[in-house]
Design an enzyme around this catalytic site. Structure first.
Site, short mmCIF file in Angstrom:
data_model
loop_
_atom_site.label_atom_id
_atom_site.label_comp_id
_atom_site.label_asym_id
_atom_site.label_seq_id
_atom_site.Cartn_x
_atom_site.Cartn_y
_atom_site.Cartn_z
CB SER A 222 -1.04 -0.13 1.02
OG SER A 222 -2.12 0.85 0.90
CG HIS A 364 -5.79 -2.29 0.80
ND1 HIS A 364 -5.05 -2.12 -0.18
CD2 HIS A 364 -5.49 -1.73 1.93
CE1 HIS A 364 -4.20 -0.97 0.12
NE2 HIS A 364 -4.31 -1.00 1.39
C1 GCU Z 1 -5.43 4.53 2.34
C2 GCU Z 1 -4.73 5.51 1.14
C3 GCU Z 1 -4.24 4.76 0.20
C4 GCU Z 1 -3.04 3.92 0.78
C5 GCU Z 1 -3.56 2.91 1.87
C6 GCU Z 1 -2.56 2.20 2.79
O1 GCU Z 1 -6.25 3.95 1.81
O2 GCU Z 1 -5.97 6.33 0.49
O3 GCU Z 1 -3.53 5.60 -0.81
O4 GCU Z 1 -2.43 2.87 -0.12
O5 GCU Z 1 -4.27 4.13 2.83
O6 GCU Z 1 -1.54 2.66 2.80
O7 GCU Z 1 -3.01 1.17 3.48
#
Ligand code: GCU
Length: 384
Positions: A222, A364
């Protein structure tokens, strides 16, 4: 008339996006409009793209390896993981105009190894219990035992050591240590600070006994995945760059992207990128760059991009598309990049070329399934 023209341009852009065929900047055409046709011409073009991402997005780090940086192995513990690994706790210390700073690096080296081991370096952006060096707490986010069992070394650091993940006007972390004031619009943001930290961790790893400096993989999830890409893009010691669910500002093409977009990420996380990146809010189609070129900066080295089916915020299709759009740069070297042209189905990893990809069923996250795919890919392509 000009109104009509711009409406027509907009409709064209939208229809490209809907068809999944967004027009993208060509990584193999120089700023002066000259086509790159030989591997020998790539380093100069790579330098141009690197400069664009530095100036327009991640920001400029004021130092590389700080003069006098100290690398200390604080503790070496054999017999960890039922004898399968030796643990080393490494400390890095530096000094800059604004004071002192440093980071901790946790390293497990497999003991049953004839030759120096390849190493997976995880940029940890989750609470530190996910990377417990005592191994009392175990997390699929960093399955160190599984990495050791596959014959690789497992290293990790906590991103907060470099810069806490909150907007504080860049006073703490390495910004406070190294920045010269006033900060320019291209000054490094927080993700660049973490990527810088990953490169400092590599400074330490390449001099560790039992580690093969030519087989270092950097992994991030992420926001950590965006960081891994920026580290691998810049640091040619990274043999394999792995982006797990990195989405917006990471592997996903920004033009026509679903879920999070540039304006949204800049609003929610104003400290992640540099000030210039705000200029591209809602102007993705006008930007002189897109995220497939971030991947292309790693060519001809290895890259892996992974998505998850329920991660609409990251836009799995846009992540996959970037691997296809980056592929011509590998082809310039006579290599295959992404071998699929259509997004592979879930749990059907595509690993034949120099760019790997998989889509995992679920949310995610960075899971043990993801790790096993990265190690399968490394077994195939990171020569032993
Ligand atoms: C949020 C953010 C993302 C990122 C994520 C993370 O959702 O909007 O861009 O990748 O956090 O780091 O889990």
């Amino acid at each position: 008339m000009s109104h009509l023209l711009s409406i027509a341009a907009l409709l064209t852009a939208v229809s490209f996006a809907l068809a999944g065929e967004v027009m993208l900047p060509d990584p193999l055409v120089t700023n002066a409009g000259v086509r790159v046709t030989t591997p020998a011409a790539w380093p100069a073009r790579r330098a141009e793209i690197l400069e664009i991402f530095t100036r327009e997005m991640f920001g400029r780090a004021p130092v590389a390896r700080p003069a006098g940086m100290k690398i200390s192995v604080m503790e070496t513990t054999p017999g960890m993981m039922d004898g399968a690994a030796e643990r080393r706790l490494i400390r890095l210390d530096w000094t800059g105009p604004g004071g002192t700073g440093g980071m901790n690096l946790i390293l497990f080296v497999p003991t049953a190894q004839q030759k120096p081991a390849g190493c997976f370096l995880l940029i940890c952006n989750r609470p530190s219990e996910n990377i417990d060096p005592t191994r009392v707490q175990k997390s699929p986010y960093w399955p160190a035992e599984a990495i050791i069992a596959r014959g690789y070394a497992a290293a990790t650091f906590y991103n907060d050591d470099l810069d806490p993940d909150k907007h504080d006007e860049f006073k703490n972390g390495v910004h406070g240590v190294f920045d010269t004031l006033p900060r320019g619009n291209d000054a490094w943001g927080t993700l660049a600070a973490w990527a810088w930290g990953a490169s400092r961790a590599i400074d330490a790893l390449v001099e560790q006994p039992g580690i093969d400096a030519k087989r270092i993989a950097v992994v991030g999830h992420s926001r950590g995945g965006k960081t891994a890409l920026w580290c691998g893009a810049q640091d040619e010691r990274v043999a394999l760059t792995i982006s797990n669910n990195s989405g917006c500002g990471g592997a996903a093409i920004s033009r026509g992207k679903a879920g999070e977009n540039v304006a949204r990420i800049n609003k929610s996380f104003p400290h992640w990128f540099n000030a210039n990146y705000k200029n591209w809010d809602n102007k993705e189609f006008e930007a002189p760059f897109d995220q497939h070129e971030l991947i292309a900066l790693c060519a001809p080295r290895l890259v892996y991009v992974a998505s998850a089916t329920e991660d609409a915020w990251a836009d799995p299709a846009a992540e996959f598309r970037a691997t296809v759009a980056a592929t011509p740069v590998w082809q310039l070297f006579g290599l295959t990049g992404m071998t699929a042209t259509a997004q592979p189905a879930a749990e059907q990893p595509e690993q034949a070329g120099h760019i790997g990809y998989h889509l995992r069923t679920g949310k995610h996250d960075l899971t043990e399934y993801d790790w096993q795919q990265y190690m399968n890919f490394a077994d195939k392509h990171l020569s032993k």
